[in-house]
Enzyme design. Sequence first.
Site, PDB file in Angstrom:
ATOM      1  N   TYR A 127       1.341  -1.218   0.042  1.00  0.00           N
ATOM      2  CA  TYR A 127       0.083  -0.133  -0.332  1.00  0.00           C
ATOM      3  C   TYR A 127       0.733   1.171   0.085  1.00  0.00           C
ATOM      4  O   TYR A 127       1.963   1.412   0.973  1.00  0.00           O
ATOM      5  CB  TYR A 127      -0.872   0.010   1.208  1.00  0.00           C
ATOM      6  CG  TYR A 127      -1.745   1.088   1.573  1.00  0.00           C
ATOM      7  CD1 TYR A 127      -2.950   1.034   0.990  1.00  0.00           C
ATOM      8  CD2 TYR A 127      -1.099   2.686   1.881  1.00  0.00           C
ATOM      9  CE1 TYR A 127      -3.661   2.834   0.604  1.00  0.00           C
ATOM     10  CE2 TYR A 127      -1.861   3.779   1.861  1.00  0.00           C
ATOM     11  CZ  TYR A 127      -3.336   3.706   1.473  1.00  0.00           C
ATOM     12  OH  TYR A 127      -3.752   4.898   1.868  1.00  0.00           O
ATOM     13  N   GLU A 146      -3.565   7.480  -4.030  1.00  0.00           N
ATOM     14  CA  GLU A 146      -3.137   5.929  -3.114  1.00  0.00           C
ATOM     15  C   GLU A 146      -2.764   5.663  -4.633  1.00  0.00           C
ATOM     16  O   GLU A 146      -3.796   5.215  -5.529  1.00  0.00           O
ATOM     17  CB  GLU A 146      -4.262   5.831  -2.818  1.00  0.00           C
ATOM     18  CG  GLU A 146      -4.818   4.542  -2.670  1.00  0.00           C
ATOM     19  CD  GLU A 146      -5.789   4.339  -1.369  1.00  0.00           C
ATOM     20  OE1 GLU A 146      -5.980   4.919  -0.730  1.00  0.00           O
ATOM     21  OE2 GLU A 146      -6.854   4.038  -1.886  1.00  0.00           O
TER      22      GLU A 146
END
Lengths: 287, 389
Positions: free
Chosen positions: B108, B196
Site C-alpha cells: 500500500y 493512493e
Amino acid sequence: MLINSETKVLVQGLGKDGSFKAQKAIEYGTNIVACVHPNKKGQLFENKIPYFETAKEAVKKTGANVGVIYVPAPFAMDAIIEQVDANLELIVCITEGIPVHDMIKVKNYMKDKNSRLIGPNCPGIISPKLKIKIGIIPGNICKDGDVGLVSRSGTLTYEAIAQIGEAGFGQSLCIGIGGDPIHGTSFIDALSYFEQDKNTKSIVLIGEIGGTKEQQAAEYIKTHISKPIVFTIAGTTAPKGKRMGHAGAVISGKMGLASEKIKALKEAGAYHSDDPSKIGDTLKNIF
Amino acid sequence: MNLHEYQARDLLKKYNINFPTGEIGSTPQEIFDISKKFGGEVVAKAQIHSGGRGKAGGVKLCSTPSEAKNFANSILGKKIVTSQTDSEGVIVEKILITNTTIISREIYLSIVIDPDFESPVLIASSEGGTEIEKMAEESPNKITKIAFDPVLGAKPYELRRVISKLEIPKNAIKDFYSLVNNLFKAFIETDSTLIEINPLIIDDNENIVPLDCKINLDDDSYFRQKELFSLRDKNQENPIETRAKDFDLAYVKLDKGNVGCLVNGAGLAMATMDVTTKSGCFPANFLDVGGSTDKEKIKEAFRILVSDENVEYLLINLFAGIARADLIAQGVVEAAEETLFKLPIIVSMRGTNSEEGFEILKRSKLNIHIAKDLGQAANILSEINKANK
C-alpha cells in the site's frame, strides 16, 4: 498580547465585501491606519485612511502592527506572505477557500518569522473591552467580561457569544481560529493566551468534527490549564467521509469523530455542553 | 473532486508512472473487442467514485472476451452499492479492461496532506489490497509514515527506512525511489489531497507495478486546475448535491431525516443537526447557505430542501453577521409561496436585521413558528413532532 491599545491595523483586500467589513470594524472602534492596494496609491478609503502600494510601505509610514486580509482566495497566499515580509506582529486572514497546498507553503515560510497568523477561513478576533475587532465578528452581540472564547467555527462562534451574554457573562477576547485543516493560531496557542490573561477567568472552546486538534488541546489542558473550560463539538450527527461545508470538517478515520474529541476533552477535565444550544447554561452551572 | 481510476492512470502516465496496459469501454461490445485485442484473459474493473468496489462485485478476472462481455452486460448502467457509498449506490457507465499481472506481493502506498505535519506525507504498508483505515485500526505497526519537505521532497535516508520495512527487492529499489518522487511531483502540481496506489505489486520478476490508483483533488484549487476539473463526472454524484454545488451551496443529504435544515455557516449547520437529533427528530440534510447570502440562493436552497420527500418540517437557523436576515426571510417567503409549501417552518434568527426578518415572516401566510434561539426552536420542533405522531 495579541491586541492592545497600541494596535494599529492595516487592511488588504478592499473589494465590495472587504470595504463593508472594514467600515464595520471602524464603526466598532478599531484603529485602522492603512489600506493596501497595488493600484490605489495616494487615494483615501472612506475619505480618511490612506492607501499604500505595498504593506511594507504602509508599515513604514503609519506604524501599523496588525494586518487583516479580505483578499480573494487565489491571491490570499501572496497577501499573507507580503504581510509577513512587512513584519506585522499579527496577521488575521478572513479569506475562505485558500488551496491547502498554498497554506502548506505559507506555514513553511512563516517558520522562524516574527508574525503570528490567525485563520484563514475564520471570523477573526474581537475584544469588547478595547473595542477592537480584527475581522467580522458582529460587535453588537459581544459584552465586556471574563470569558475567553476560542472556536473553529464562524456563525457558531456568534451563537456561543450570544449564549455567553444571555447567561450573564461577557467576553475577555474571542478568537476564531478558522475551519481549515492547516491554519495559524491553534487551540493550544489560544488556551495558553487565556491561561496567562488576567482578564480571563474561564474559557469556552468550540470544536468540530475532523482532524485531531481537539485531542491535542485536551493533552495540553491536562498539564497547562487551571481555568475552567466549557466546550462543545459540532457534528455529533455528521456522516463519515462527507465534507461538511469547509475543508477541515470531514471525518476521515476514527480520530475525527465528535465522540473521540468529547472523550478526550472530558478526560482532561473540561465541562461538556452536549447540546450546542446550552453552552451558556453549562457555563452558568459551573459557577 | 474525485477522479476515476482510468483518468488517474492517464494523469500519472504524464509523470512516468505506468500501469498495466488498459483501455476503457462503455458498451458490452466494446468490452468484448478490447478484451479480444488484449489476448483473452483480462481484468475488468467498473469505474466508480468509491472504494470497496472489489468486494461489491465491481472487479472481475475474465478468462475469455465473452466472459468480459457478460460481465459488462450485467453491470453497465446499473448501480453498485459498496461499503463506502450510500444505500443508493453509484452508477457504472464505464469499464476499464487491463492486462493481467502475476502478483507475488501487494503493497500500500499513498500521499496525503497531514494537518499535524502541515505537509504532504507518504503512507506505506507491506500489506496492500486492504483499506488503509482498517489497517490503521488492526495493525498500526505495519504502517510507515514520512513527511515530505516542501523543498527537499522525500528525504532519501527516510525513504531507505520505508524501503527496508516494505522489503522492496534489490533490483526494484531504484524504481521505487523514482515512483515516490514522481508521485510527489504529481501530487504538488495537480493540487491533490490524496494519491493512493493500492495495490502496488511486486510481480514474479521482482518488478514493482502499480495496479490501482485513486486521486482526490482539492476543490479549492478549481481556479487554477480548470483542465483537471473538466474531468468531473457529475453522474457519480448525488444529483441534489450537484444542483446545490452549482448554486454555491454546501449541501449533504442525510439518510432518513424528517427535518430540512437551512442554516448559514458550516459549524452552526452541524450544531443545528445535532440539536434536531436531540429534539427527537432527524435532520434530513446539512445545508450551509454561506456568509454573504442573496435572495436567489436562499430560494434555491429552499427548493432543494422541499424536494426531499421525507421532509416533514423545516428548521431555519440563522445568525446574520455579514448576511441580512430580512433578505433571507424574503427569499424563504417567496420560495415557499412558489412551491406551495404548507408544512411547519420553525425559525430562529439572530443578528443583522432579524427583527425586520421576523416581520416579513409573520406577514406571510406560511405555517411559521418563531423561536428566540436555537434551544427554543428545538423545543418547538419536539412539541410539533409529538403532536403529529
